[in-house]
Design an enzyme around this catalytic site. Sequence first.
Site, PDB file in Angstrom:
ATOM      1  N   LYS A  22       0.855  -1.205   0.000  1.00 40.07           N
ATOM      2  CA  LYS A  22       0.000   0.000   0.000  1.00 40.07           C
ATOM      3  C   LYS A  22       0.883   1.246   0.000  1.00 40.07           C
ATOM      4  CE  LYS A  22      -1.727   1.576   4.049  1.00 40.07           C
ATOM      5  NZ  LYS A  22      -1.411   2.961   4.368  1.00 40.07           N
ATOM      6  N   ASN A  23       1.874   1.274   0.884  1.00 43.57           N
ATOM      7  CA  ASN A  23       2.651   2.506   1.057  1.00 43.57           C
ATOM      8  C   ASN A  23       3.657   2.751  -0.059  1.00 43.57           C
ATOM      9  OD1 ASN A  23       1.112   2.983   3.262  1.00 43.57           O
ATOM     10  ND2 ASN A  23       2.675   2.400   4.756  1.00 43.57           N
ATOM     11  N   ARG A  94      -4.076  10.992   4.125  1.00 43.83           N
ATOM     12  CA  ARG A  94      -2.997  11.986   4.197  1.00 43.83           C
ATOM     13  C   ARG A  94      -1.969  11.804   3.087  1.00 43.83           C
ATOM     14  NH1 ARG A  94       0.017  13.939   7.277  1.00 43.83           N
ATOM     15  NH2 ARG A  94       2.162  13.446   6.799  1.00 43.83           N
ATOM     16  N   CYS A 118      -4.797  12.826  11.974  1.00 51.83           N
ATOM     17  CA  CYS A 118      -5.582  11.587  11.895  1.00 51.83           C
ATOM     18  C   CYS A 118      -5.518  10.948  13.280  1.00 51.83           C
ATOM     19  CB  CYS A 118      -5.027  10.656  10.822  1.00 51.83           C
ATOM     20  SG  CYS A 118      -3.502   9.879  11.332  1.00 51.83           S
ATOM     21  N   ARG A 123       0.441  14.822  12.530  1.00 47.62           N
ATOM     22  CA  ARG A 123       0.989  14.506  11.211  1.00 47.62           C
ATOM     23  C   ARG A 123       1.153  15.739  10.321  1.00 47.62           C
ATOM     24  NH1 ARG A 123      -1.233   8.845   9.303  1.00 47.62           N
ATOM     25  NH2 ARG A 123       0.745   8.868   8.187  1.00 47.62           N
ATOM     26  N   PRO A 124       1.961  16.676  10.762  1.00 51.79           N
ATOM     27  CA  PRO A 124       2.212  17.885   9.970  1.00 51.79           C
ATOM     28  C   PRO A 124       2.947  17.558   8.662  1.00 51.79           C
ATOM     29  CG  PRO A 124       3.775  17.715  11.763  1.00 51.79           C
ATOM     30  CD  PRO A 124       2.774  16.618  11.975  1.00 51.79           C
ATOM     31  N   VAL A 125       3.027  18.574   7.794  1.00 52.94           N
ATOM     32  CA  VAL A 125       3.735  18.382   6.522  1.00 52.94           C
ATOM     33  C   VAL A 125       4.835  19.429   6.354  1.00 52.94           C
ATOM     34  CG1 VAL A 125       1.876  17.192   5.300  1.00 52.94           C
ATOM     35  CG2 VAL A 125       1.920  19.707   5.353  1.00 52.94           C
ATOM     36  N   ASP A 126       5.317  19.964   7.493  1.00 45.62           N
ATOM     37  CA  ASP A 126       6.315  21.048   7.425  1.00 45.62           C
ATOM     38  C   ASP A 126       7.575  20.643   6.676  1.00 45.62           C
ATOM     39  OD1 ASP A 126       6.348  19.400   9.854  1.00 45.62           O
ATOM     40  OD2 ASP A 126       8.232  20.424  10.261  1.00 45.62           O
ATOM     41  N   ASP A 308       4.623   0.583  12.021  1.00 41.04           N
ATOM     42  CA  ASP A 308       3.377  -0.001  11.509  1.00 41.04           C
ATOM     43  C   ASP A 308       3.169  -1.437  11.967  1.00 41.04           C
ATOM     44  OD1 ASP A 308       3.460   1.677   8.254  1.00 41.04           O
ATOM     45  OD2 ASP A 308       3.002   2.368  10.275  1.00 41.04           O
ATOM     46  N   ILE A 330       7.850   7.106  16.746  1.00 43.89           N
ATOM     47  CA  ILE A 330       7.522   7.764  15.471  1.00 43.89           C
ATOM     48  C   ILE A 330       6.263   8.617  15.561  1.00 43.89           C
ATOM     49  CG2 ILE A 330       7.037   7.395  13.019  1.00 43.89           C
ATOM     50  CD1 ILE A 330       9.925   6.666  13.836  1.00 43.89           C
ATOM     51  N   ARG A 400      -8.533  -0.394   4.463  1.00 41.51           N
ATOM     52  CA  ARG A 400      -7.544   0.562   3.940  1.00 41.51           C
ATOM     53  C   ARG A 400      -6.224  -0.136   3.626  1.00 41.51           C
ATOM     54  NH1 ARG A 400      -7.234   6.328   6.745  1.00 41.51           N
ATOM     55  NH2 ARG A 400      -5.828   6.437   4.975  1.00 41.51           N
TER      56      ARG A 400
HETATM   57  C1  EPZ Z   1       4.283   6.881   6.101  1.00 43.64           C
HETATM   58  O1  EPZ Z   1       3.537   7.958   6.655  1.00 43.64           O
HETATM   59  C2  EPZ Z   1       3.326   5.705   6.041  1.00 43.64           C
HETATM   60  N1  EPZ Z   1       2.195   6.052   5.176  1.00 43.64           N
HETATM   61  C3  EPZ Z   1       2.822   5.363   7.440  1.00 43.64           C
HETATM   62  O2  EPZ Z   1       2.014   4.191   7.337  1.00 43.64           O
HETATM   63  C4  EPZ Z   1       4.044   5.035   8.314  1.00 43.64           C
HETATM   64  O3  EPZ Z   1       3.598   4.781   9.631  1.00 43.64           O
HETATM   65  C5  EPZ Z   1       5.007   6.224   8.309  1.00 43.64           C
HETATM   66  O4  EPZ Z   1       5.390   6.526   6.950  1.00 43.64           O
HETATM   67  C6  EPZ Z   1       6.269   5.946   9.112  1.00 43.64           C
HETATM   68  O5  EPZ Z   1       6.922   4.817   8.610  1.00 43.64           O
HETATM   69  C7  EPZ Z   1       2.371   6.022   3.832  1.00 43.64           C
HETATM   70  O6  EPZ Z   1       3.443   5.733   3.338  1.00 43.64           O
HETATM   71  C8  EPZ Z   1       1.171   6.350   2.999  1.00 43.64           C
HETATM   72  P1  EPZ Z   1       6.408  10.285   8.157  1.00 43.64           P
HETATM   73  P2  EPZ Z   1       4.153   9.452   6.638  1.00 43.64           P
HETATM   74  O7  EPZ Z   1       6.334  11.497   7.318  1.00 43.64           O
HETATM   75  O8  EPZ Z   1       4.885   9.687   5.384  1.00 43.64           O
HETATM   76  C9  EPZ Z   1       6.419  13.526  11.569  1.00 43.64           C
HETATM   77  C10 EPZ Z   1       0.133   2.862   7.703  1.00 43.64           C
HETATM   78  O9  EPZ Z   1      -0.309   2.352   8.732  1.00 43.64           O
HETATM   79  N2  EPZ Z   1       6.456  14.472  10.429  1.00 43.64           N
HETATM   80  O10 EPZ Z   1       7.635   9.435   8.136  1.00 43.64           O
HETATM   81  O11 EPZ Z   1       3.080  10.381   7.027  1.00 43.64           O
HETATM   82  C11 EPZ Z   1       5.054  12.904  11.706  1.00 43.64           C
HETATM   83  O12 EPZ Z   1       4.234  13.732  12.504  1.00 43.64           O
HETATM   84  C12 EPZ Z   1       0.623   4.291   7.717  1.00 43.64           C
HETATM   85  O13 EPZ Z   1       0.256   2.267   6.593  1.00 43.64           O
HETATM   86  C13 EPZ Z   1       6.671  15.826  10.675  1.00 43.64           C
HETATM   87  O14 EPZ Z   1       6.836  16.251  11.826  1.00 43.64           O
HETATM   88  O15 EPZ Z   1       5.186   9.322   7.852  1.00 43.64           O
HETATM   89  C14 EPZ Z   1       5.326  11.579  12.356  1.00 43.64           C
HETATM   90  O16 EPZ Z   1       5.399  11.776  13.761  1.00 43.64           O
HETATM   91  C15 EPZ Z   1       0.414   4.957   9.063  1.00 43.64           C
HETATM   92  N3  EPZ Z   1       6.675  16.693   9.632  1.00 43.64           N
HETATM   93  C16 EPZ Z   1       6.712  11.210  11.833  1.00 43.64           C
HETATM   94  O17 EPZ Z   1       7.288  12.410  11.308  1.00 43.64           O
HETATM   95  C17 EPZ Z   1       6.494  16.280   8.343  1.00 43.64           C
HETATM   96  O18 EPZ Z   1       6.528  17.124   7.410  1.00 43.64           O
HETATM   97  C18 EPZ Z   1       6.684  10.157  10.753  1.00 43.64           C
HETATM   98  O19 EPZ Z   1       6.035  10.719   9.650  1.00 43.64           O
HETATM   99  C19 EPZ Z   1       6.275  14.910   8.112  1.00 43.64           C
HETATM  100  C20 EPZ Z   1       6.272  14.029   9.163  1.00 43.64           C
END
Ligand code: EPZ
Length: 421
Positions: A22-23, A94, A118, A123-126, A308, A330, A400
């Site tokens: 999926k990811n 997201r 969520c 889950r910010p996107v900064d 995960d 995480i 999902r």
């Molecule tokens: C991906 O999410 C996966 N989703 C998640 O899987 C997975 O848990 C996660 O990576 C970590 O491995 C997809 O690939 C679609 P991150 P993502 O950006 O990209 C913080 C599932 O169950 N962060 O690595 O959103 C954030 O808040 C899902 O399949 C910032 O602070 O993960 C989190 O605490 C759940 N600023 C941490 O980093 C940002 O701009 C990890 O987020 C981005 C993230």
Amino acid sequence: MDKIIVEGGVPLNGKISIAGAKNACLTLMPAALLTDEPLTLTNAPRLSDISTMTELLESLGCEVASLQDGKVLVLGAETISNHTADYDIVRKMRASILVLGPMLARDGHAVVSLPGGCAIGARPVDIHLKGLEALGAVLDLRDGYIHAKAPNGLIGATYELPFASVGGTENLLMAATLAKGTTILKNVAREPEIVDLAECLRAMGADISGEGTDTLTIKGVAKLHGATHRVVTDRIELGTYMIAPVIAGGEVELIGGRRDLLEAFCTKLEAAGAIITETDAGLKVSRRAGRIQPVDIVTEVHPGFPTDLQAQMMALLSFADGTSVLEERIFENRFMHAPELQRMGAKIEVHGGVATVTGSETLKGARVMATDLRASVSLILAALAAEGETVVSRVYHLDRGYEHLVRKMTACGAKIRREKE
Ligand code: EPZ
């Protein structure tokens, strides 16, 4: 809404085919926006998140043909007719933010709704946004939308991610493929899904090196072309089903399973009592004689223990002969499966990002509620080994990330069925 009913105490024996990730698929699909030629993805999983991404891409003018019962997707973005990713779709998933980098790189402008949080965190996107600004994008956040412009195109740059964000790495990697000049991304995510994306982009004509390490170097090219790419195996589905015969007993062969995708997880699962054997078709898993053993888990970015699979391991360790400590590093709120497991008799204490699990000989079936994707499946795993019947409600969360879960488990002898609530 549907519920899933499980009669516990039945060992599992048989084979389970592992689907495409999926990811990986959720970042490979937006990559189609980078070219006006068709991108074909094989081994695609049949999941509601894939349908949501399809709906989003089609709203942007990308055609998505679903062939072979959804296992093959042919995506064609000859032109992007609409550059606005609407809140109504983005709020459902997201990963929708992953259309931002490709649209900016292809056409120099995009308007994407902020995804919002969520169940498992804010889950910010900064990191996505700061990285795109480093590549020359001009971003204006207003009315809940990211208004992004790069009127002269993106310019290659060096950017160090403050955290190895998976989505941040994916957005910036895709954007950099069409930027003018060379981009060096430091402290990037190293997950297998990143490697898979890089391999697909390279097949489309991108010039990328370093995937799987903490630094990606991308030399921008003028144009990308179409390609055909096989989606990598879903290591989280794999890990989830590897736990099933360990928690319930029996022996299951995971077709398509690859240990190299999950080394840290496999080491912990073996410490807990699993016997993992590599076969020509994948991985065979069973449980050593005696009780599950306690193990301590800390979730980390890859190649550390994957967040995960934390919920699924908590279900297993609820049956251990001793106490385990699980630290979630995480996400800030990823223990919502704990109260539901407690309803089944699990002894779990949560303090901030640390959960202490004192194992029991067995748990009791109960009515429980799914709260997020991985929490849902942890309840199903616990139900396989619990005494009596467990009813898991709100199982749309499962759809999902797990295709045909009831069918796959039934094929291995599980007493599991799905009904309308
Ligand atoms: C991906 O999410 C996966 N989703 C998640 O899987 C997975 O848990 C996660 O990576 C970590 O491995 C997809 O690939 C679609 P991150 P993502 O950006 O990209 C913080 C599932 O169950 N962060 O690595 O959103 C954030 O808040 C899902 O399949 C910032 O602070 O993960 C989190 O605490 C759940 N600023 C941490 O980093 C940002 O701009 C990890 O987020 C981005 C993230």
